[in-house]
Structures are given as structure tokens and as C-alpha cells.
Scaffold this motif. Sequence first.
Motif, PDB file in Angstrom:
ATOM      1  N   TYR A 268      -0.426   1.300  -4.374  1.00  0.00           N
ATOM      2  CA  TYR A 268      -0.854   0.114  -3.606  1.00  0.00           C
ATOM      3  C   TYR A 268      -2.036   0.398  -2.685  1.00  0.00           C
ATOM      4  O   TYR A 268      -2.557  -0.512  -2.040  1.00  0.00           O
ATOM      5  N   ASN A 269      -2.405   1.665  -2.606  1.00  0.00           N
ATOM      6  CA  ASN A 269      -3.630   2.063  -1.919  1.00  0.00           C
ATOM      7  C   ASN A 269      -3.706   1.594  -0.467  1.00  0.00           C
ATOM      8  O   ASN A 269      -4.742   1.103  -0.022  1.00  0.00           O
ATOM      9  N   VAL A 270      -2.601   1.694   0.243  1.00  0.00           N
ATOM     10  CA  VAL A 270      -2.638   1.367   1.678  1.00  0.00           C
ATOM     11  C   VAL A 270      -2.354   2.616   2.503  1.00  0.00           C
ATOM     12  O   VAL A 270      -1.657   3.529   2.049  1.00  0.00           O
ATOM     13  N   ASP A 271      -2.905   2.633   3.704  1.00  0.00           N
ATOM     14  CA  ASP A 271      -2.668   3.722   4.643  1.00  0.00           C
ATOM     15  C   ASP A 271      -1.743   3.217   5.740  1.00  0.00           C
ATOM     16  O   ASP A 271      -1.689   1.999   5.996  1.00  0.00           O
ATOM     17  N   PRO A 272      -1.036   4.128   6.410  1.00  0.00           N
ATOM     18  CA  PRO A 272      -0.161   3.696   7.497  1.00  0.00           C
ATOM     19  C   PRO A 272      -0.929   2.802   8.475  1.00  0.00           C
ATOM     20  O   PRO A 272      -2.094   3.064   8.790  1.00  0.00           O
ATOM     21  N   GLY A 273      -0.306   1.741   8.903  1.00  0.00           N
ATOM     22  CA  GLY A 273      -0.964   0.795   9.815  1.00  0.00           C
ATOM     23  C   GLY A 273      -1.511  -0.419   9.081  1.00  0.00           C
ATOM     24  O   GLY A 273      -1.671  -1.485   9.666  1.00  0.00           O
ATOM     25  N   ASP A 274      -1.810  -0.271   7.793  1.00  0.00           N
ATOM     26  CA  ASP A 274      -2.315  -1.419   7.028  1.00  0.00           C
ATOM     27  C   ASP A 274      -1.202  -2.445   6.817  1.00  0.00           C
ATOM     28  O   ASP A 274      -0.023  -2.094   6.751  1.00  0.00           O
ATOM     29  N   VAL A 275      -1.625  -3.701   6.645  1.00  0.00           N
ATOM     30  CA  VAL A 275      -0.646  -4.760   6.373  1.00  0.00           C
ATOM     31  C   VAL A 275      -0.476  -4.904   4.862  1.00  0.00           C
ATOM     32  O   VAL A 275      -1.448  -5.039   4.115  1.00  0.00           O
ATOM     33  N   PHE A 276       0.780  -4.868   4.430  1.00  0.00           N
ATOM     34  CA  PHE A 276       1.119  -4.985   3.014  1.00  0.00           C
ATOM     35  C   PHE A 276       2.032  -6.190   2.864  1.00  0.00           C
ATOM     36  O   PHE A 276       2.961  -6.369   3.637  1.00  0.00           O
ATOM     37  N   TRP A 277       1.760  -6.996   1.845  1.00  0.00           N
ATOM     38  CA  TRP A 277       2.587  -8.200   1.669  1.00  0.00           C
ATOM     39  C   TRP A 277       3.090  -8.326   0.244  1.00  0.00           C
ATOM     40  O   TRP A 277       2.289  -8.382  -0.693  1.00  0.00           O
ATOM     41  N   ALA A 278       4.402  -8.380   0.090  1.00  0.00           N
ATOM     42  CA  ALA A 278       5.009  -8.710  -1.203  1.00  0.00           C
ATOM     43  C   ALA A 278       5.668 -10.074  -1.041  1.00  0.00           C
ATOM     44  O   ALA A 278       6.631 -10.218  -0.293  1.00  0.00           O
ATOM     45  N   ALA A 279       5.118 -11.081  -1.728  1.00  0.00           N
ATOM     46  CA  ALA A 279       5.673 -12.436  -1.646  1.00  0.00           C
ATOM     47  C   ALA A 279       6.767 -12.560  -2.687  1.00  0.00           C
ATOM     48  O   ALA A 279       6.541 -12.997  -3.805  1.00  0.00           O
ATOM     49  N   SER A 280       7.951 -12.110  -2.301  1.00  0.00           N
ATOM     50  CA  SER A 280       9.108 -12.201  -3.181  1.00  0.00           C
ATOM     51  C   SER A 280      10.283 -12.556  -2.278  1.00  0.00           C
ATOM     52  O   SER A 280      10.093 -13.273  -1.286  1.00  0.00           O
ATOM     53  N   ASP A 281      11.449 -12.063  -2.577  1.00  0.00           N
ATOM     54  CA  ASP A 281      12.630 -12.366  -1.765  1.00  0.00           C
ATOM     55  C   ASP A 281      13.455 -11.088  -1.661  1.00  0.00           C
ATOM     56  O   ASP A 281      13.530 -10.331  -2.636  1.00  0.00           O
ATOM     57  N   VAL A 282      14.078 -10.886  -0.515  1.00  0.00           N
ATOM     58  CA  VAL A 282      14.867  -9.652  -0.341  1.00  0.00           C
ATOM     59  C   VAL A 282      16.023  -9.562  -1.331  1.00  0.00           C
ATOM     60  O   VAL A 282      16.596  -8.494  -1.513  1.00  0.00           O
ATOM     61  N   ARG A 328      -3.967  -6.261   3.281  1.00  0.00           N
ATOM     62  CA  ARG A 328      -4.845  -5.394   2.469  1.00  0.00           C
ATOM     63  C   ARG A 328      -4.464  -5.437   0.993  1.00  0.00           C
ATOM     64  O   ARG A 328      -5.319  -5.552   0.122  1.00  0.00           O
ATOM     65  N   SER A 329      -3.163  -5.268   0.721  1.00  0.00           N
ATOM     66  CA  SER A 329      -2.695  -5.311  -0.665  1.00  0.00           C
ATOM     67  C   SER A 329      -1.620  -6.372  -0.757  1.00  0.00           C
ATOM     68  O   SER A 329      -0.730  -6.419   0.096  1.00  0.00           O
ATOM     69  N   PHE A 330      -1.715  -7.173  -1.803  1.00  0.00           N
ATOM     70  CA  PHE A 330      -0.827  -8.316  -1.947  1.00  0.00           C
ATOM     71  C   PHE A 330      -0.137  -8.247  -3.303  1.00  0.00           C
ATOM     72  O   PHE A 330      -0.767  -8.004  -4.321  1.00  0.00           O
ATOM     73  N   PHE A 331       1.168  -8.475  -3.290  1.00  0.00           N
ATOM     74  CA  PHE A 331       1.993  -8.317  -4.492  1.00  0.00           C
ATOM     75  C   PHE A 331       2.786  -9.601  -4.698  1.00  0.00           C
ATOM     76  O   PHE A 331       3.470 -10.061  -3.791  1.00  0.00           O
ATOM     77  N   THR A 332       2.695 -10.187  -5.875  1.00  0.00           N
ATOM     78  CA  THR A 332       3.552 -11.339  -6.186  1.00  0.00           C
ATOM     79  C   THR A 332       3.765 -11.426  -7.702  1.00  0.00           C
ATOM     80  O   THR A 332       3.297 -10.576  -8.449  1.00  0.00           O
ATOM     81  N   ALA A 333       4.488 -12.459  -8.113  1.00  0.00           N
ATOM     82  CA  ALA A 333       4.755 -12.649  -9.537  1.00  0.00           C
ATOM     83  C   ALA A 333       3.703 -13.596 -10.117  1.00  0.00           C
ATOM     84  O   ALA A 333       3.250 -14.515  -9.433  1.00  0.00           O
TER      85      ALA A 333
END
Length: 630
Positions: A268-282, A328-333
Motif C-alpha cells: 500500500y506504499n504508506v509510511d507511518p503517519g500517513d492516512v490510509f482508507w479502506a472503504a469496507s466494513d469491519v 494517501r492510499s485508498f482501498f475499496t471494492a
Amino acid sequence: MGYRAAYTRWQNDPDAYWLEAAQAIDWDVAPTQALFDRGNNSYEWFADAQVNTCYNAVDRHVNAGNGARTAIIYDSPITGRKSKTSFAELQQQVAGFAGGLAAQGITKGDRVIIYMPMVPEALVAMLACARLGAIHSVVFGGFAAHELAVRIDDCTPKAIIAASCGLEPNRVVKYKPLLDGAIEQAAHKPDFCVVLQREEEVAPLTEGRDLDWFDFQHGTSPADCVPVEGTHPAYILYTSGTTGAPKGVVRPTAGHLVALNWTMKNIYNVDPGDVFWAASDVGWVVGHSYICYAPLIHGNTTVVFEGKPVGTPDAGTFWRVISEHNVRSFFTAPTAFRAIKREDPNGEFRKDYDLSCLRALYLAGERADPDTIEWAQDLLGVPVYDHWWQTETGWTIAGNPAGLEALPVKIGSPTVPMPGYDVHILDEGGRILPAGELGAIAIKLPLPPGTLPTLWQANDRFHKSYLNTFPGYYETGDAGMIDTDGYLYIMARTDDVINVAGHRLSTGGMEEVLAGHPDVAECAVVGVADPLKGQNAVGFVCLTKGVDRPHSEITAECVQRIRDQIGPVAAFKKCVVVDRLPKTRSGKILRATMVKIADGETFKMPATIDDPAILDEIRDALKTIGYAGG
Ligand code: COA
Ligand code: AMP
């Protein structure tokens, strides 16, 4: 180091590879060895280590001086609420909640079911269990009481943590009646339930069983992290198999920590502190791995989004969240993008937002169709990486390792196997097929850290479901091929699992529900192509002799039955009465042929079909519900 070098390094010395990755984790007792071969295709990772997941996801960031950094951004376009929780605040909340659980007798190894919507407290509950070494099992809010009951009986939880409601755009989903119904249906009864009351619905608590989320913590002391063995189950997550009995995928603690942490930079190519978003459900594996655990373990900010890609309030909501929270990196279906594209084909909403923060879009959960990928690429102007994995693996089997080396994207392929996965295409006899040939996708054992070692209290089923077909391999249940560049292509499932809007469902499970209708003698459920959701379930029912009621009444009852017993998430709306089902002479229902007819595809008449005329009847029936050119 590039991808090829990393993959080769892993192949040459897997133990050294994973022990090096393990250095990024804070251990109570560090592992001296990575893989433990226990014989009979049973493998364990980091078995001699002691560690705590919650410590790694929360406390260690506070101890490292990063307590003020944002751990969770909650953004709920459905309620209009937004909040930020720092790592220090999260530590307080989790330790406090875990203290409440401990005071009620929850200890290491106890199971706890979590039935909650997309609110930060869902993560607090998961992390609190991990803090105590309790094994959580999160159940998706779109499942009905019966599904919850099945999970209660399978993992026999000491406690259930629930919210008073979930929020869908068109309705408040009251959880309490579902919870009560499930506990009533289940043979096993939890000792207690904890209920988070939400403003939208204050649930009446059951005296002697239900405790209020805040009240039950009063007077208890915050709990410390309990170190557990590397092989201790971090959680159980149920997923659909070929029958109505879901499979309890077990996630081992240490491998989960090491593997997820590895993915955050390498994939996902993120470093600590970056905002990462996965638009899914727990409630899904994507939510476990990429809303809760991986970003927090790696020191990233995670976004808890309570909304939909469209309608909350519009098709620009994703772009607003990305730009407002500096994602920074966004993950969804892919289905989410298809929904946006349908509403806003020209991407008008996107023009309102500065998306320069975004570096890449990651798609998974279902097949990413080329149209959707190209549309997303044009709209966002960033690389779109398809990646393929499953609940069972918990992280990417094949993907584009953008943080190691961004490989050229081939649209239609999730790219290449990640280090840890030795992927092969096999024929029916288990022989390795050459490049370009279609077959079953299998992974040579052992699977890498973080993947399932077994199914919860069902080791025989584990072997039968995954290991017996191709000795020495894990059977993924997907079919596909590998090209001459080593790129993998995922074509279809080889079993009765279908994928509706990125949700994994069992047609066999739906058939069991329909077969329970008193007027249904026989039935079949198949997944047919759907332009928005990828697939949609369609039911065919044959009536018991002598039943003389309007068919529309019976099919409406069938639809309601699936909603009541499996849940709205099955999105089962199409059901039709037929006189007979097409079968082979040995009595096997020809489901694949029915799918082809529904999808309007050409097909070869199955040589073993009992009576070809039935296929015309199926075509006619499908036309009445809008398929097969109807
Ligand atoms: N709790 C209760 N009900 C839920 C629910 C939840 N958490 N999630 C979905 N449902 C209900 C919906 O309200 C809907 O009910 P309805 O039949 O009364 O309308 C039904 O389940 C089907 O939901 P869904 O399949 O989500 O269809 P939709 O038409 O509401 O939305 C999409 C379509 C494409 C917008 C939506 O499916 C989506 O956002 N998909 C993204 C997929 C995703 O995140 N997958 C996770 C794996 S990465
Ligand atoms: P789940 O366990 O819910 O994550 O579903 C896993 C299944 O979804 C896989 O076995 C595939 O059938 C399908 N799937 C997931 N990701 C992809 C992808 N990128 N391409 C094609 N199919 C996928």
C-alpha cells in the motif's frame, strides 16, 4: 530491492525473510524461528514467540512518543458526525473497555462476538479483546438473527458486544431485536452482552444480561496487554463456503502482525503517519485487516467511514473524504466505483475536490472489470491496483507491490504473487499447467504468515475444504491462469460461492433456506451477472405436488425467507417457479448452464443432460424476471 529480488530472497530462505519482517513488531518474547512444520500439512509461524496485538496497534505508538498522532478518523455522512481519536486516546478507551470486560470475567482464549456498525467503538471492542487475548468474532450487521445464532453456537462466546443500531441510508437497523432473536435461537447463551447506545436508537436493555457500554466500565481498572503465544488465535471470522454452515477462519496472532505490517509499505506504499482508507466494513476481512489492524499496527491513521459510495449524500462522498482527510492510499471494492460511475458517469463531483494527496487506488473483493479500472484511472489520475486475496489469507496473494516496485499494470490481472505465496495453476489431476492455460489456482504449502492454519474447531473440514483436492497445495476455490510474464488472472470460482457487491455469499446456503419453505420440493440458486454488483443471486423453485397457490405469493415468501434467515446483504430479490430443474442423468443440477442462459451466453449442450427441453423452460422462466433477454 525490487519485486523480483524480494521474491527470490523469500524463495531462497523463507525463514530469514519472515524473521527480518518480524523485526518491525514489538515482541514480549522474540521468535527464534519463523516456520514450524508440525507434519500432516500443518504449519505454524512464530510459535515460540509471545506478543500482544493491541500493544503493537496502540500502546507502542504512544510509548514511542506518537500518542498525539491521529489513530482513527470517524466520518459518518449518514449522521453528519466526524471525530478524530489520537493513539493516546485510543489507548485509554481500549484499556478502559478491556478493563470492563476483564471485570466481567473475560480472559485469554474466551470468545467474544462483536456485532457493530461502522463506528470507532467497533475498533475499540476488537482491540480490547486483543488486549486481553480474548478471541473476537465480528459479525457483519447486514446478516439476520439466524446467521448470528449460527455463529454464536459455533464459537460459543462468553460475551457479545453490540450497538443499539446500524444506519443504512434508508433506515435505522435496530440491532437489539436481532441480538435477542439470535440468542433465543442459539443453543449456547452468552454470560452477558455490552450494548453501545446510539442517539438514533436507544435499545431497552435486558435486565441481568445486557450492560451499558459506559456504565459497565465504571469502577473497573484499565487492563494491561496480555502477551499470548504466536499461534494464539487473534480472531475467528466466518465466511461463506458451499453450505449454509459458514467456515470459521482462524487468524493466528504473530503471523497476522508480521504479515499485515509488511503489506502497509510494500503493497500500500504508506509510511507511518500517513492516512490510509479502506472503504469496507469491519464485518469483512478487508475491514479486519485494513480498517482496524494493519494501519494501526503500522502507525497509520485509519478512516472509519459510515456511509455508501452513492446517496450519502451523493456520488462525490468518496472524493470529499479523500481530500478532507488527506488520504494517501485508498482501498475499496470495484462495485463501489461501478455505483459511482452509474450515478456520475462524467465524474462531475470529482471536480469539486483537490485529490492531489491520493497516490493510488487499490481494488479487491471481486473481479475488477477493465471498464471500471479505466474509468477510475481516468477520473483519479493515479495508478489503480487490482489485488486478489481472500478471508482465508487475510492479506494479498497477488498484487502490485507498489512500495517495493510498482510493476506495469496489466488491466484484468491483479499482477503477481507476493513473497510467501507460491502460486500454481493445476489441472484436475493436480498437474501444473503451462503459462496461458486455465485451471484451478492453488498455493504450494506452507501458506505464509497470517493465513489460516485451520477452521475453528473443524480441522477435518479445513483439510477437506482446502487441502485434500491437491496434495501439498492449498486450494483457493478460484480458477484462472498465469501468463508468460508471471501475471495472474482470476476468472471464476470453482465452487458455489458467489460475490454480490463484493460480499461473499453461498448459493448452497440460500438453497438450504429455500428448501425449508413448506411448498418447495426442490430448488437451485445461481449467481448471474449484474452490471452493478458483479453477480446477483437468482432462485428457481419447484413446488411440492398439489400446491395450488399463486406463484407470486410463494416467490415473495421465498425472498422474505432469505432476508429473514440470511439477511438483507444476500440482496436476494429474484425468484421464479419452474416445473423442473435441468439435471444430468445422474441427478446433478446443471447450475453452470442455467447461469449461461441467464447471462445470454452461448453454451454447449451438456452431454449428460437428462432432458434438453427443460433448458427452454428455464429460459422462459428467466425472461419473466428480466434475464435471458427478457
Ligand atoms: N447492515 C444492515 N443492512 C445492510 C448492511 C449493514 N451493514 N449493509 C448492507 N445492508 C443492506 C442494504 O441496506 C440493502 O438492503 P435493502 O435490500 O433493504 O435495500 C441490502 O443489504 C443490500 O445491500 P448492498 O448489497 O450493499 O446494496 P445497496 O444497493 O444498498 O448498495 C453498493 C450497493 C454497491 C453501493 C454497495 O453494495 C457498496 O457500497 N458496496 C461496496 C462493497 C464493499 O464495501 N464490500 C466489502 C468488501 S471490500
Ligand atoms: P472474500 O473472502 O470475501 O474476500 O472473498 C474472496 C473471493 O473474492 C476470492 O476467492 C475471489 O473469488 C474473489 N476476489 C477477491 N478479490 C478478487 C480480485 N481482485 N479479482 C477477482 N476476484 C477476487
